[in-house]
Design an enzyme around this catalytic site. Structure first.
Site, short mmCIF file in Angstrom:
data_model
loop_
_atom_site.label_atom_id
_atom_site.label_comp_id
_atom_site.label_asym_id
_atom_site.label_seq_id
_atom_site.Cartn_x
_atom_site.Cartn_y
_atom_site.Cartn_z
N LYS A 79 10.12 -7.89 -2.51
CA LYS A 79 8.74 -7.95 -2.98
C LYS A 79 8.60 -8.93 -4.16
O LYS A 79 9.59 -9.44 -4.68
CB LYS A 79 8.26 -6.54 -3.35
C1 LIG Z 1 7.36 -2.46 1.36
C2 LIG Z 1 6.12 -1.70 1.70
C3 LIG Z 1 5.96 -0.35 1.36
C4 LIG Z 1 7.08 0.49 0.89
O1 LIG Z 1 7.63 0.05 -0.29
P1 LIG Z 1 8.96 0.77 -0.80
O2 LIG Z 1 8.98 0.43 -2.25
O3 LIG Z 1 10.08 0.16 -0.04
O4 LIG Z 1 8.83 2.22 -0.55
C5 LIG Z 1 4.74 0.24 1.58
N1 LIG Z 1 3.72 -0.44 2.12
C6 LIG Z 1 3.84 -1.72 2.49
C7 LIG Z 1 2.65 -2.43 3.06
C8 LIG Z 1 5.05 -2.39 2.30
O5 LIG Z 1 5.20 -3.65 2.71
#
Ligand SMILES: *Cc1c(COP(=O)(O)O)cnc(C)c1O
Length: 412
Positions: free
Chosen positions: A210
């Protein structure tokens, strides 16, 4: 030439770069990963400092990260957590989602946005998306609201903020809170306002790929003190507040369990990464913006390609560059296109496989692929291209050369 994953002299982990190439740009010598975190010496030093400090679980750096993150987005409260999935779960808990409730969730998202509804014992009501943005379509929202609707979940896909003004107008008219899945949307703005300050609760992700990466991590932002209190409580076993202080001089051995909570806290090791990533957020965003702008400039002349929208009233976080093919203009489909990119040493991904065609949601809710035509169409034409700060100019040009060469070889 640097080697993939190695720390360069500037202290920056750089992606592999190819050799000098002429106009024809033959395929890259080394595979370009789809995503890489951007870790500098500053992150490494901060983590080492944490390791030497004795506080490696939730401690002072988590508190500092929460304060600084809240300040950056302008939110009253921020609770650092183990993931965005945890944040979404706690957001639904905070607004009181339970058995008998319905939660509206766009179908074009990662499973987390919807799975947490199931964990609360509630029912998911899927919504189709705007075909241009792949975000929740306000025009399709009102018809989904019933007396059982408890909350609306909004996802800012790729880092492009959803149309919050019309969504909030509908939500307010029905007295419904809005939870935002901003896993892609830091730092992003909608009509000048930072994402994290618009809906009732906003979940961020700091997963490795991210825009701000702490390995795993998340955060829940809100301006509502009651929600914030409930979130902090439920994130730490339902244990009376600031229980971590019990091991310090000011604390004691006594604590109280006032709810059956979860174990969803962030660690100081992750917060150490987060603090340094947060300090570099503007540069990280600028790199992503520059890559997105170069891609769109290069792909816009091709009628076979649909570039992602970037309207003037938002600041896009560019977690993803979601390119879409126009299959009627090509002799190969999306899957074959991805195989050819892979053969050219370009890593890609697909965002998203809409939830209504995933076996669990399909079978549990009896859904057909045609039930959400905009999401299905977007999925079938989508390719996510590499977009991350450590990509070199050469990397970006390699992606462009590979994509355009495939288009030119396979146009109708
Ligand atoms: C990556 C993601 C999540 C989950 O994030 P985590 O921190 O891995 O739990 C939730 N929603 C979307 C749209 C994502 O891309």
């Amino acid at each position: 030439m640097t080697t993939q994953g190695r720390i360069s002299d500037e202290g920056v982990i750089t992606a592999a770069t190819g050799q000098e190439r002429g106009r024809s740009r033959p395929p890259r010598a080394a595979f370009l990963p789809f995503a890489l975190p951007h870790i500098t010496q500053a992150e490494i030093d901060e983590v080492v400092d944490t390791l030497r400090s004795g506080w490696i679980a939730a401690g002072p750096k988590v508190k500092r990260f929460e304060r600084e993150f809240a300040e950056v987005i302008g939110a009253q409260h921020a609770t650092a957590l183990s993931s965005a999935t945890a944040a979404l779960h706690l957001a639904l808990d905070a607004v009181g989602v339970g058995p008998g409730d319905e939660v509206i969730v766009p179908v074009y998202t990662f499973t987390s946005s919807a799975a947490v509804v199931v964990h609360c014992g509630a029912r998911i009501v899927f919504a189709d998306v705007d075909p241009a943005t792949c975000n929740l379509d306000p025009a399709k929202l009102e018809a989904l609201i019933t007396p059982r609707t408890r909350v609306i979940v909004v996802v800012h896909i790729a880092g492009l903020p959803a149309e919050m003004d019309p969504i909030l107008a509908i939500a307010r008219a029905h007295n419904l809170p809005v939870v935002e899945d901003a896993a892609h949307a830091f730092p992003a703005r909608y009509r000048g306002r930072m994402i994290g300050t618009i809906g009732d609760l906003t979940a961020f992700s700091f997963y490795a790929t991210k825009t701000l990466a702490t390995g795993d991590g998340g955060l829940l932002a809100t301006d509502n003190a009651e929600y914030a209190q409930r979130v902090a409580l439920m994130a730490m076993h339902g244990m009376s507040r600031d229980a971590w202080k019990r091991y310090t001089a000011e604390g004691s051995w006594y604590y109280e369990i006032v709810a059956a909570g979860f174990k969803y806290n962030m660690t100081d090791i992750a917060a150490a990464l987060g603090l340094q990533q947060l300090a570099r957020r503007e540069w990280l965003l600028e790199r992503r913006q520059a890559i997105a702008a170069r891609y769109t400039e290069a792909f816009a002349p091709y009628a076979e390609l649909e570039t992602p929208p970037n309207p003037a009233h938002v600041q896009h976080a560019w977690h993803l560059y979601m390119l879409r093919l126009r299959p009627e203009r090509l002799t190969i489909g999306r899957d074959e296109f991805i195989k050819r990119l892979s053969a050219a040493n370009i890593g890609t991904s697909v965002h998203f496989i809409p939830l209504h065609i995933q076996p669990y949601y399909r079978d549990t809710y009896g859904l057909a692929p045609s039930d959400f035509p905009a999401a299905l169409d977007a999925y079938q034409r989508e390719i996510s291209l590499p977009i991350y700060p450590s990509m070199s100019e050469d990397d970006v040009e390699d992606v462009i050369a590979a994509v355009t060469a495939i288009v030119e070889a396979h146009r109708r």
